[in-house]
Motif scaffolding. Structure first.
Motif, PDB file in Angstrom:
ATOM      1  N   TYR A  62     -38.168  22.469  26.123  1.00 30.88           N
ATOM      2  CA  TYR A  62     -36.992  23.325  25.926  1.00 30.88           C
ATOM      3  C   TYR A  62     -37.410  24.754  25.615  1.00 30.88           C
ATOM      4  CZ  TYR A  62     -33.385  19.744  26.236  1.00 30.88           C
ATOM      5  OH  TYR A  62     -32.520  18.793  26.695  1.00 30.88           O
ATOM      6  N   LEU A  65     -38.011  26.570  28.662  1.00 32.41           N
ATOM      7  CA  LEU A  65     -36.775  26.885  29.392  1.00 32.41           C
ATOM      8  C   LEU A  65     -35.960  27.977  28.686  1.00 32.41           C
ATOM      9  CD1 LEU A  65     -35.143  25.845  31.857  1.00 32.41           C
ATOM     10  CD2 LEU A  65     -34.053  24.199  30.317  1.00 32.41           C
ATOM     11  N   TYR A  66     -35.807  27.845  27.369  1.00 34.54           N
ATOM     12  CA  TYR A  66     -34.894  28.724  26.631  1.00 34.54           C
ATOM     13  C   TYR A  66     -35.620  29.729  25.717  1.00 34.54           C
ATOM     14  CZ  TYR A  66     -31.233  25.355  27.934  1.00 34.54           C
ATOM     15  OH  TYR A  66     -30.361  24.555  28.620  1.00 34.54           O
ATOM     16  N   ASN A  70     -34.861  30.532  20.598  1.00 35.34           N
ATOM     17  CA  ASN A  70     -33.609  29.799  20.777  1.00 35.34           C
ATOM     18  C   ASN A  70     -33.734  28.347  20.349  1.00 35.34           C
ATOM     19  OD1 ASN A  70     -31.869  31.836  21.771  1.00 35.34           O
ATOM     20  ND2 ASN A  70     -33.011  31.801  23.705  1.00 35.34           N
ATOM     21  N   VAL A  71     -34.917  27.769  20.536  1.00 38.05           N
ATOM     22  CA  VAL A  71     -35.139  26.408  20.050  1.00 38.05           C
ATOM     23  C   VAL A  71     -34.991  26.379  18.530  1.00 38.05           C
ATOM     24  CG1 VAL A  71     -36.862  24.577  19.755  1.00 38.05           C
ATOM     25  CG2 VAL A  71     -36.561  25.653  22.000  1.00 38.05           C
ATOM     26  N   SER A  74     -31.443  26.559  17.319  1.00 40.26           N
ATOM     27  CA  SER A  74     -30.499  25.531  17.791  1.00 40.26           C
ATOM     28  C   SER A  74     -30.197  24.455  16.742  1.00 40.26           C
ATOM     29  CB  SER A  74     -31.037  24.876  19.058  1.00 40.26           C
ATOM     30  OG  SER A  74     -32.231  24.179  18.763  1.00 40.26           O
ATOM     31  N   LEU A  85     -29.742  21.164  22.266  1.00 42.31           N
ATOM     32  CA  LEU A  85     -30.305  21.708  23.503  1.00 42.31           C
ATOM     33  C   LEU A  85     -30.004  20.810  24.698  1.00 42.31           C
ATOM     34  CD1 LEU A  85     -33.677  22.840  21.907  1.00 42.31           C
ATOM     35  CD2 LEU A  85     -31.912  24.370  22.819  1.00 42.31           C
ATOM     36  N   ASP A  88     -26.582  21.663  25.843  1.00 42.06           N
ATOM     37  CA  ASP A  88     -26.583  22.897  26.643  1.00 42.06           C
ATOM     38  C   ASP A  88     -27.088  22.627  28.061  1.00 42.06           C
ATOM     39  OD1 ASP A  88     -25.726  24.228  24.438  1.00 42.06           O
ATOM     40  OD2 ASP A  88     -27.660  25.169  23.964  1.00 42.06           O
ATOM     41  N   LEU A  89     -28.235  21.954  28.137  1.00 39.65           N
ATOM     42  CA  LEU A  89     -28.844  21.715  29.449  1.00 39.65           C
ATOM     43  C   LEU A  89     -27.927  20.875  30.324  1.00 39.65           C
ATOM     44  CD1 LEU A  89     -31.217  21.982  31.370  1.00 39.65           C
ATOM     45  CD2 LEU A  89     -32.284  19.997  30.270  1.00 39.65           C
ATOM     46  N   GLU A  92     -25.119  22.956  31.671  1.00 40.96           N
ATOM     47  CA  GLU A  92     -25.601  23.905  32.682  1.00 40.96           C
ATOM     48  C   GLU A  92     -25.886  23.205  34.018  1.00 40.96           C
ATOM     49  OE1 GLU A  92     -27.797  26.656  29.301  1.00 40.96           O
ATOM     50  OE2 GLU A  92     -29.005  25.708  30.863  1.00 40.96           O
TER      51      GLU A  92
END
Lengths: 113, 331
Positions: A62, A65-66, A70-71, A74, A85, A88-89, A92
């Motif tokens: 994650y 990716l983010y 951001n991890v 979260s 997360l 969110d994924l 998306e």
């Protein structure tokens, strides 16, 4: 906890006892129930053996990716972060955000080399 | 009962409860019929709701209608004999059907060596049965209770999956990913037919090379003929006998030969991989729902708890299946 046998060792002993001393004398519904209990103990034991590694790998992915920041933002705990997360994924993916690279991480060998 | 069978008299034995069925109860009983075309001994099953029967499946009257339609289409189902839709007789709706012989035990059908000489023939028979079921098409007055959706069957299923995932407390990116992949790779709808909805080992009774009964019609719907094929072929229904694609019983070529010997309809066999993916997502969601039934306290059960964790296996399967399709093509 430094006490021995430790939790892994106690769990392994419980599973062995169930399989070797209890299961052979059971049949029908009781045997089925005991087999399910043995399966559950086995899953827990394997998760303990795997340690924090699998959660760590999930959060690392994650982060890729983010971003690490951001991890961290979260959630407080590892569990909360993975839950947030993943939500969110999932949304998306559903919205089509990854349509162009949908197979990217899944086809690392032939198609994308 | 005598009236329904056009008999002079029917003597019934004391029913005994059969195993299995959290939502429905099955009772075994025997009848002795005097007069009429059913004269003689008649082995029966009485099917009714279980006390705790909370379900999204079809009520007994609908199941009875489905059995009648399938029986009339020549499918090997237990002959439906009498229905009490209002519960006047035993306090809840029930119906009576003929009791089938043979076994539905998945472990026997997938693994027992005694079945090996009959596997090809049995798989062909399973294909023929499926073609007979699929010969029933909409609109059908007797099956008017089945919703007829304007969306193609795949679109309807994928919408259902998304709604079911939204009802779960957590999100599952791998399942969303597989659903999105299906969105982008949807096969064209070849036909809309009566899909059994749970056509697999456990619901198909067999005796050697012969199918003796197709059971459990509670999930039937108008669908694409390949949905049932994908369901019985998905790895989760092979019971460990992965080399035999059709439910751990036999090969797809045998199923297809049986199907095509019985039907003018040619499903898009080349897209079997897609339908296996759809089946795997469906089973993953069912597993998660079952785990949730345990977690919510609605029904505490070791089995439901373990089933919930099965979803992770399906996620891994989906990654492998979609990768194999993308690399080697469908089929």
């Amino acid at each position: 906890m430094a006490d021995r046998p430790n939790r892994e060792e106690l769990l392994a002993a419980a599973e062995e006892t169930l399989r070797e001393a209890v299961l052979p004398s059971l049949d029908g519904q009781a045997k089925y129930a005991a087999l399910m209990v043995a399966a559950a103990l086995g899953t827990v034991r394997r998760e303990i053996d795997a340690g924090a590694g699998s959660s760590r790998r999930t959060l690392d992915a994650y982060a890729g990716l983010y971003g690490e920041d951001n991890v961290h933002r979260s959630g407080q705990t590892v569990e909360q972060r993975i839950t947030a997360l993943s939500r969110d994924l999932a949304s998306e993916i559903r919205a089509g955000a990854y349509d162009r690279s949908l197979l990217g991480p899944v086809l690392p060998f032939s198609k994308f080399r | 009962m005598a009236e329904r069978l056009n008999a002079d008299e029917v003597q019934l034995s004391v029913p005994s409860k059969m195993s299995g069925g959290a939502i429905q109860e099955n009772w075994k009983l025997d009848a002795d019929v005097t007069g009429g075309s059913y004269a003689g001994p008649l082995a029966l099953v009485l099917r009714t709701d279980a006390p705790s029967g909370v379900s999204v499946s079809h009520p007994r009257a609908h199941e009875f209608a489905l059995l009648k339609a399938a029986f009339a289409a020549g499918a090997t189902v237990p002959e439906p004999l009498a229905l009490d839709a209002d519960g006047d007789v035993v306090g809840k709706p029930f119906y009576l059907m003929r009791r089938a012989t043979g076994t539905a035990d998945p472990r026997f059908l997938s693994r027992d060596k005694a079945l090996d000489p009959h596997r090809s023939e049995l798989t062909e028979a399973i294909g023929r049965e499926l073609a007979r079921i699929h010969s029933i098409t909409p609109p059908n007055e007797d099956l008017a209770f089945l919703p007829l959706d304007t969306r193609p069957p795949v679109t309807r299923r994928l919408d259902e999956f998304r709604a079911q995932l939204d009802d779960l407390p957590q999100a599952y990116p791998t399942l969303e990913w597989a659903i999105r992949w299906m969105d982008l790779n949807t096969p064209s709808n070849s036909a809309t037919v009566l899909g059994h909805g749970d056509y697999r080992c456990g619901n198909i009774m067999a005796d050697g090379p012969t199918v003796t009964a197709v059971l459990d019609w509670e999930f039937a719907s108008w669908s694409d003929p390949m949905e049932d094929v994908g369901w019985i072929c998905a790895r989760c229904w092979r019971f460990g006998a992965d080399g035999r694609r059709v439910g751990g019983i036999g090969d797809l070529a045998d199923l297809r030969r049986g199907y095509e010997s019985e039907s003018e309809r040619y499903p898009d066999w080349d897209r079997i991989g897609f339908w296996e993916v759809l089946a795997t997502v469906r089973w993953a969601i069912i597993a998660l729902q079952q785990g949730q039934r345990h977690l919510s306290g609605e029904e505490r059960s070791m089995e439901l708890a373990l089933t919930g964790r099965k979803a992770a296996e399906m996620e891994l399967d989906l990654l492998k299946q979609i990768r194999a399709i993308e690399e080697n093509g469908d089929g």
